[in-house]
Write an enzyme that holds these catalytic residues in place. Structure first.
Site, PDB file in Angstrom:
ATOM      1  N   GLY A  52      14.483 -47.753  26.668  1.00  0.00           N
ATOM      2  CA  GLY A  52      13.469 -47.035  27.420  1.00  0.00           C
ATOM      3  C   GLY A  52      12.743 -46.116  26.468  1.00  0.00           C
ATOM      4  N   CYS A  84      18.705 -49.814  21.940  1.00  0.00           N
ATOM      5  CA  CYS A  84      17.386 -49.290  21.588  1.00  0.00           C
ATOM      6  C   CYS A  84      17.336 -47.767  21.784  1.00  0.00           C
ATOM      7  CB  CYS A  84      16.286 -50.017  22.358  1.00  0.00           C
ATOM      8  SG  CYS A  84      14.637 -49.788  21.640  1.00  0.00           S
ATOM      9  N   HIS A 178      17.518 -55.206  22.243  1.00  0.00           N
ATOM     10  CA  HIS A 178      17.821 -55.346  23.667  1.00  0.00           C
ATOM     11  C   HIS A 178      18.477 -56.703  23.930  1.00  0.00           C
ATOM     12  CE1 HIS A 178      15.025 -52.064  25.107  1.00  0.00           C
ATOM     13  NE2 HIS A 178      14.442 -52.344  23.966  1.00  0.00           N
ATOM     14  N   GLU A 180      20.008 -57.377  26.656  1.00  0.00           N
ATOM     15  CA  GLU A 180      19.937 -57.568  28.112  1.00  0.00           C
ATOM     16  C   GLU A 180      18.686 -58.342  28.535  1.00  0.00           C
ATOM     17  OE1 GLU A 180      17.640 -53.812  27.303  1.00  0.00           O
ATOM     18  OE2 GLU A 180      19.465 -54.762  26.524  1.00  0.00           O
TER      19      GLU A 180
END
Length: 199
Positions: A52, A84, A178, A180
């Protein structure tokens, strides 16, 4: 012998790609739930700090009364994984912090924000990650940081382009990228195994 209990893993849900981590953890045979308040943090066995915007995440952690409880639980050994912006949040020092930006700490490393470039320079790459079987993992690098240096207790799990992009210190693990966002849930599986081992 009884099968190990399913770990309960929280995803810090102040800002960032929370839903994707919840999905990846479920695919990695963990029970996952969002965490926004200290009492929710107290109930989980481990925590993911998602990608984020690390400056916003720092401010919101203070606003929601989460910064000190996060620091205390990480310092006490709760398994934690940051991707991140989460990697930045777990660093002891940021080379180029925004005004007022603070971290949770937990990994003896110095990081550089947005080191791989701006949003329009985002890319996907194969990364050889120590501890993950089955070949390289796919990592998505979006305004990604890298690790400038690590302390003696930190294990470097992966490098990319000559820079450190994945680390572990005790029960804390972090990646610049990332996982995910790729559909490859092996990194989350590794973290779920860390949480099981710590229970």
């Amino acid at each position: 012998m009884a099968a190990p209990a399913t770990p309960l893993i929280g995803v810090l849900a102040l800002q960032g790609d929370v839903r994707e981590h919840l999905t990846a953890l479920a695919q990695a045979s963990a029970e996952a739930r969002p965490v926004r308040r200290p009492e929710e943090l107290a109930a989980v066995d481990g925590l993911v700090i998602p990608g984020g915007e690390s400056t916003t995440m720092s401010k919101l952690a203070h606003l929601f009364g989460m910064m000190q409880p996060l620091r205390e639980r990480v310092a006490a050994g709760m398994p934690v994984y940051g991707s991140c912006a989460g990697l930045i949040m777990l660093a002891e020092k940021i080379l180029d912090p925004r005004s007022g930006q603070e971290t949770v700490g937990g990994i003896d490393m110095i990081v550089r924000r947005n080191a791989f470039g701006r949003q329009n320079e985002s890319f996907e790459a194969s990364v050889d990650l120590a501890g993950v079987a089955g070949g390289p993992v796919e990592g998505v690098f979006i305004r990604a940081p890298w690790v400038e240096s690590v302390g003696a207790q930190v294990e470097v799990l992966a490098e990319y382009g000559g820079h450190i992009v994945a680390v572990r210190q005790g029960n804390a693990m972090a990646t610049s990228f990332h996982p995910e966002l790729t559909g490859d849930h092996r990194v989350h599986g590794l973290f779920a195994d860390m949480v099981r081992a710590a229970r």
